[in-house]
Enzyme design. Structure first.
Site, PDB file in Angstrom:
ATOM      1  N   CYS A 164      33.411-120.411  43.255  1.00  0.00           N
ATOM      2  CA  CYS A 164      33.335-119.166  42.499  1.00  0.00           C
ATOM      3  C   CYS A 164      34.676-118.433  42.523  1.00  0.00           C
ATOM      4  CB  CYS A 164      32.268-118.257  43.106  1.00  0.00           C
ATOM      5  SG  CYS A 164      30.609-118.786  42.740  1.00  0.00           S
TER       6      CYS A 164
ATOM      7  N   ASP B  20      27.384-111.453  49.207  1.00  0.00           N
ATOM      8  CA  ASP B  20      26.649-112.268  48.229  1.00  0.00           C
ATOM      9  C   ASP B  20      25.467-111.520  47.610  1.00  0.00           C
ATOM     10  OD1 ASP B  20      28.401-114.273  48.880  1.00  0.00           O
ATOM     11  OD2 ASP B  20      27.074-115.160  50.369  1.00  0.00           O
TER      12      ASP B  20
ATOM     13  N   ILE C  16      34.813-107.463  51.432  1.00  0.00           N
ATOM     14  CA  ILE C  16      35.101-108.887  51.673  1.00  0.00           C
ATOM     15  C   ILE C  16      35.850-109.472  50.470  1.00  0.00           C
ATOM     16  CG2 ILE C  16      34.100-111.147  52.299  1.00  0.00           C
ATOM     17  CD1 ILE C  16      33.364-109.060  54.376  1.00  0.00           C
TER      18      ILE C  16
ATOM     19  N   ARG D  35      24.409-124.098  40.743  1.00  0.00           N
ATOM     20  CA  ARG D  35      25.114-124.496  41.964  1.00  0.00           C
ATOM     21  C   ARG D  35      24.363-124.037  43.202  1.00  0.00           C
ATOM     22  NH1 ARG D  35      30.038-121.674  42.548  1.00  0.00           N
ATOM     23  NH2 ARG D  35      29.675-122.479  44.614  1.00  0.00           N
TER      24      ARG D  35
ATOM     25  N   ARG E 209      33.865-125.015  46.477  1.00  0.00           N
ATOM     26  CA  ARG E 209      34.718-124.474  47.515  1.00  0.00           C
ATOM     27  C   ARG E 209      34.419-125.117  48.875  1.00  0.00           C
ATOM     28  NH1 ARG E 209      38.394-121.000  48.507  1.00  0.00           N
ATOM     29  NH2 ARG E 209      38.333-119.923  50.494  1.00  0.00           N
TER      30      ARG E 209
ATOM     31  N   LYS F 171      21.716-122.626  51.085  1.00  0.00           N
ATOM     32  CA  LYS F 171      22.860-123.294  50.433  1.00  0.00           C
ATOM     33  C   LYS F 171      24.097-123.292  51.326  1.00  0.00           C
ATOM     34  CE  LYS F 171      26.486-122.057  47.291  1.00  0.00           C
ATOM     35  NZ  LYS F 171      27.342-121.046  47.902  1.00  0.00           N
ATOM     36  N   ASN F 172      24.429-122.141  51.899  1.00  0.00           N
ATOM     37  CA  ASN F 172      25.683-122.074  52.638  1.00  0.00           C
ATOM     38  C   ASN F 172      25.616-122.789  53.985  1.00  0.00           C
ATOM     39  OD1 ASN F 172      26.937-120.873  50.527  1.00  0.00           O
ATOM     40  ND2 ASN F 172      26.857-118.787  51.337  1.00  0.00           N
TER      41      ASN F 172
ATOM     42  N   ARG G   7      41.146-116.489  47.544  1.00  0.00           N
ATOM     43  CA  ARG G   7      40.320-116.999  48.646  1.00  0.00           C
ATOM     44  C   ARG G   7      41.163-117.975  49.464  1.00  0.00           C
ATOM     45  NH1 ARG G   7      34.438-118.589  46.425  1.00  0.00           N
ATOM     46  NH2 ARG G   7      33.906-118.373  48.631  1.00  0.00           N
ATOM     47  N   PRO G   8      42.089-117.449  50.261  1.00  0.00           N
ATOM     48  CA  PRO G   8      42.990-118.327  51.018  1.00  0.00           C
ATOM     49  C   PRO G   8      42.245-119.115  52.096  1.00  0.00           C
ATOM     50  CG  PRO G   8      43.303-116.029  51.673  1.00  0.00           C
ATOM     51  CD  PRO G   8      42.307-116.022  50.557  1.00  0.00           C
ATOM     52  N   ILE G   9      42.886-120.201  52.580  1.00  0.00           N
ATOM     53  CA  ILE G   9      42.297-120.952  53.708  1.00  0.00           C
ATOM     54  C   ILE G   9      43.290-121.027  54.871  1.00  0.00           C
ATOM     55  CG2 ILE G   9      40.597-122.281  52.372  1.00  0.00           C
ATOM     56  CD1 ILE G   9      42.561-124.678  52.595  1.00  0.00           C
ATOM     57  N   ASP G  10      44.136-120.012  54.957  1.00  0.00           N
ATOM     58  CA  ASP G  10      45.168-120.022  56.008  1.00  0.00           C
ATOM     59  C   ASP G  10      44.579-120.067  57.420  1.00  0.00           C
ATOM     60  OD1 ASP G  10      44.441-117.323  54.971  1.00  0.00           O
ATOM     61  OD2 ASP G  10      45.521-116.654  56.742  1.00  0.00           O
ATOM     62  N   GLN G  11      43.418-119.449  57.618  1.00  0.00           N
ATOM     63  CA  GLN G  11      42.820-119.436  58.969  1.00  0.00           C
ATOM     64  C   GLN G  11      42.256-120.809  59.345  1.00  0.00           C
ATOM     65  OE1 GLN G  11      43.211-116.694  61.037  1.00  0.00           O
ATOM     66  NE2 GLN G  11      44.482-116.161  59.275  1.00  0.00           N
TER      67      GLN G  11
HETATM   68  N1  EPU Z   1      39.897-115.350  54.318  1.00  0.00           N
HETATM   69  C1  EPU Z   1      41.250-115.402  54.574  1.00  0.00           C
HETATM   70  N2  EPU Z   1      41.750-116.564  55.085  1.00  0.00           N
HETATM   71  C2  EPU Z   1      40.992-117.643  55.348  1.00  0.00           C
HETATM   72  C3  EPU Z   1      39.609-117.574  55.090  1.00  0.00           C
HETATM   73  C4  EPU Z   1      39.089-116.414  54.570  1.00  0.00           C
HETATM   74  O1  EPU Z   1      41.975-114.446  54.330  1.00  0.00           O
HETATM   75  O2  EPU Z   1      41.519-118.653  55.827  1.00  0.00           O
HETATM   76  C5  EPU Z   1      39.301-114.096  53.782  1.00  0.00           C
HETATM   77  C6  EPU Z   1      38.642-114.300  52.425  1.00  0.00           C
HETATM   78  O3  EPU Z   1      39.560-114.195  51.367  1.00  0.00           O
HETATM   79  C7  EPU Z   1      37.594-113.212  52.427  1.00  0.00           C
HETATM   80  C8  EPU Z   1      37.172-113.125  53.893  1.00  0.00           C
HETATM   81  O4  EPU Z   1      38.236-113.727  54.633  1.00  0.00           O
HETATM   82  O5  EPU Z   1      38.153-111.980  52.051  1.00  0.00           O
HETATM   83  C9  EPU Z   1      35.882-113.836  54.240  1.00  0.00           C
HETATM   84  O6  EPU Z   1      35.913-115.160  53.752  1.00  0.00           O
HETATM   85  P1  EPU Z   1      35.087-116.352  54.407  1.00  0.00           P
HETATM   86  O7  EPU Z   1      36.037-117.387  54.863  1.00  0.00           O
HETATM   87  O8  EPU Z   1      34.113-115.805  55.389  1.00  0.00           O
HETATM   88  O9  EPU Z   1      34.319-116.887  53.145  1.00  0.00           O
HETATM   89  P2  EPU Z   1      33.968-118.394  52.818  1.00  0.00           P
HETATM   90  O10 EPU Z   1      33.676-119.109  54.087  1.00  0.00           O
HETATM   91  O11 EPU Z   1      34.985-118.992  51.929  1.00  0.00           O
HETATM   92  C10 EPU Z   1      31.418-118.020  52.685  1.00  0.00           C
HETATM   93  C11 EPU Z   1      30.350-118.265  51.680  1.00  0.00           C
HETATM   94  C12 EPU Z   1      30.457-117.261  50.540  1.00  0.00           C
HETATM   95  C13 EPU Z   1      30.373-115.859  51.115  1.00  0.00           C
HETATM   96  C14 EPU Z   1      31.447-115.665  52.189  1.00  0.00           C
HETATM   97  C15 EPU Z   1      31.369-114.331  52.894  1.00  0.00           C
HETATM   98  C16 EPU Z   1      30.084-120.648  51.811  1.00  0.00           C
HETATM   99  C17 EPU Z   1      30.285-121.970  51.187  1.00  0.00           C
HETATM  100  N3  EPU Z   1      30.516-119.615  51.136  1.00  0.00           N
HETATM  101  O12 EPU Z   1      32.654-118.207  52.006  1.00  0.00           O
HETATM  102  O13 EPU Z   1      29.352-117.494  49.707  1.00  0.00           O
HETATM  103  O14 EPU Z   1      30.554-114.921  50.095  1.00  0.00           O
HETATM  104  O15 EPU Z   1      31.314-116.691  53.200  1.00  0.00           O
HETATM  105  O16 EPU Z   1      30.156-114.190  53.534  1.00  0.00           O
HETATM  106  O17 EPU Z   1      29.526-120.530  52.884  1.00  0.00           O
HETATM  107  C18 EPU Z   1      28.132-117.492  47.715  1.00  0.00           C
HETATM  108  O18 EPU Z   1      27.216-118.025  48.360  1.00  0.00           O
HETATM  109  O19 EPU Z   1      27.993-117.042  46.548  1.00  0.00           O
HETATM  110  C19 EPU Z   1      29.444-117.373  48.340  1.00  0.00           C
HETATM  111  C20 EPU Z   1      30.552-117.116  47.663  1.00  0.00           C
END
Ligand code: EPU
Length: 428
Positions: free
Chosen positions: A116, A304, A326, A396, A92, A22-23, A121-125
């Site tokens: 979820c 996860d 995380i 999902r 997301r 999925k991811n 879950r910020p996207i600042d990076q």
């Molecule tokens: N984070 C920031 N800033 C950012 C991005 C992330 O502070 O700009 C923080 C997050 O808040 C978190 C950590 O960094 O504490 C890791 O987040 P990451 O960006 O790696 O997560 P993601 O890409 O949003 C993906 C998976 C998630 C999985 C996480 C961690 C997808 C679509 N989602 O999320 O999967 O939990 O990586 O491995 O790939 C799931 O499958 O149930 C799921 C939630």
């Protein structure tokens, strides 16, 4: 609205085949936007997140065909249509449309993503990366506006190791001018999968799977065929489920190296696991030792799998400590497990699980995807019938979950909710 009914306590046995990841799928599908000719991805899981992304690509002019297995996207007539609202908010991973549309059109408007609820879950990076590549990024009324005259390669150090930011920056950078270097990149297998697709499309990427990724931009990308990797989280879920409620379960279509952390923890508990080339054979047991787990970025224990693992720990002897580094608030399944007689306390980022207890069937609600998996596992372990609502979360991300479980001998079925039940679920 439907509920899932599970009659617990039946030992499961047989073979289950794992679907495509999925991811990966939710990133590979937006990545097709970057090509000029049709891209086919084999092994895409038939889950609702995939359906929504397919619809979004059609909204911007893509021609998408999906037979439940292979998805072909013809991106040649796509346009830079703004997507501030609507389906984009349903998942997301729609944030990958930002990187892909920015890469192809040098502009994008994407509503802030849903998905979820696991705490902030910020996207600042992601945004830091886009800005470093030369984009102007603004947030207007809940949508992110991105625009660049030209994207230029840059050196980007991620302050937080992020799967999403690593992939999104890769998507934007493959058609930028010059070299991009992502430092402190995430190393998840899904990142390698996306890099493999992009490379087959003509991109020049080195280092995916390590913490430094180098991308040399190219002017255009072409269509190709790509076969997706198996879903390590689905596989891990079935391994945990096999330990919790299985006699002997063969988990087919896996890459065992992607599952090393969960395999090690299960073995530490006393679960027998046999590893073959693309199969894992897991034999469940009743005299399991508890363990502590701490979620970490890959190759550490996946966040996860934390929720499903908590269900398993309820039957182990002793006190196990589960720490999620995380997502510190990913504990919404705990209240529901308590309804089923689990003895678990949450303190900050930590859940303390006391076992063994005999779980009892109850009415429970899945608040997110992996909480849903945790509750299904608990239902399979419990005495009596468990009713799980919130199935939209499970749908999902898990392809054909009930059929796969029925194939292992589980008694599990769906029923429509009555109006009174719908009201109860909505108010709970
Ligand atoms: N984070 C920031 N800033 C950012 C991005 C992330 O502070 O700009 C923080 C997050 O808040 C978190 C950590 O960094 O504490 C890791 O987040 P990451 O960006 O790696 O997560 P993601 O890409 O949003 C993906 C998976 C998630 C999985 C996480 C961690 C997808 C679509 N989602 O999320 O999967 O939990 O990586 O491995 O790939 C799931 O499958 O149930 C799921 C939630």
């Amino acid at each position: 609205m439907e509920k899932l009914l599970i009659e617990g306590g039946i030992p499961l046995r047989g073979t289950v085949r794992i679907s495509g990841a999925k991811n990966s799928a939710v990133a590979l599908i937006p990545a097709t936007i970057l090509a000029e000719t049709p891209v086919t991805i084999g092994g895409i899981p038939n889950i609702s997140d995939v359906g929504v992304l397919g619809d979004l690509l059609e909204e911007i002019g893509g021609v998408v065909t999906f037979n439940g297995q292979d998805m072909t996207v013809d991106p040649s007539k796509m346009i830079d249509m703004p997507l501030p609202n609507g389906k984009v908010k349903k998942l997301r991973a729609s944030y990958y449309l930002m990187g892909a549309m920015l890469g192809r059109f040098k502009k994008a408007v994407i509503g802030l993503p849903g998905g979820c609820h696991l705490g902030p879950r910020p996207i600042d990076q992601h945004i830091k990366g886009f800005e470093a590549l030369g984009a102007q990024v603004t947030n207007e009324q809940g949508a992110i506006y991105l625009r660049a005259d030209e994207l230029r390669g840059a050196r980007i150090y991620l302050d937080v190791v992020s799967v999403g930011a690593t992939i999104n920056i890769m998507l934007a950078a493959v058609r930028a001018k010059g070299r991009t270097i992502i430092e402190n990149a995430a190393k998840e297998p899904e990142i390698i999968d996306v890099a493999t697709l992009l490379t087959s499309m003509g991109a020049r990427i080195k280092g995916a799977g390590t913490d430094v990724i180098r991308i040399d931009g190219v002017d255009s990308l072409k269509g190709c065929y790509h076969s997706i990797i198996p879903d390590r989280i689905e596989a891990g879920t079935f391994m945990i489920l096999a330990a919790a409620a299985g006699e002997r379960i063969v988990i087919d279509n896996v890459i065992p190296q992607h599952l090393e952390s969960v395999t090690a923890k299960l073995r530490e508990m006393g679960v027998q696991i046999e590893t073959l080339d693309d199969q894992m054979i897991v034999t469940g047991g009743n005299d399991l030792k508890t363990v502590d787990i701490k979620t970490l970025v890959y190759p550490g224990f996946a966040t996860d799998l934390q929720q499903p693992f908590t269900s398993l720990l309820t039957k182990a002897n002793g006190t196990g400590v589960v720490t999620d580094t995380i997502y510190g608030a990913r504990f919404k399944h705990i209240d529901e497990l308590r309804r089923m007689n689990a003895n678990i306390k949450v303190e900050g980022r930590t859940a303390i699980v006391n076992g063994p207890v005999a779980l009892q069937g109850a009415k429970v609600k899945a608040s997110d995807l992996r909480a849903g998996a945790a509750l299904v596992i608990a239902g399979l372990m419990a005495h009596g019938i468990t009713e799980v609502t919130g199935l939209e979360h499970i749908d999902r991300g898990y392809e054909d979950l009930e059929n796969k479980l029925r194939g292992l001998g589980a008694r599990i079925w769906r029923e429509k909710l009555t109006e009174q039940e719908i009201e109860q679920v909505q108010n709970s």
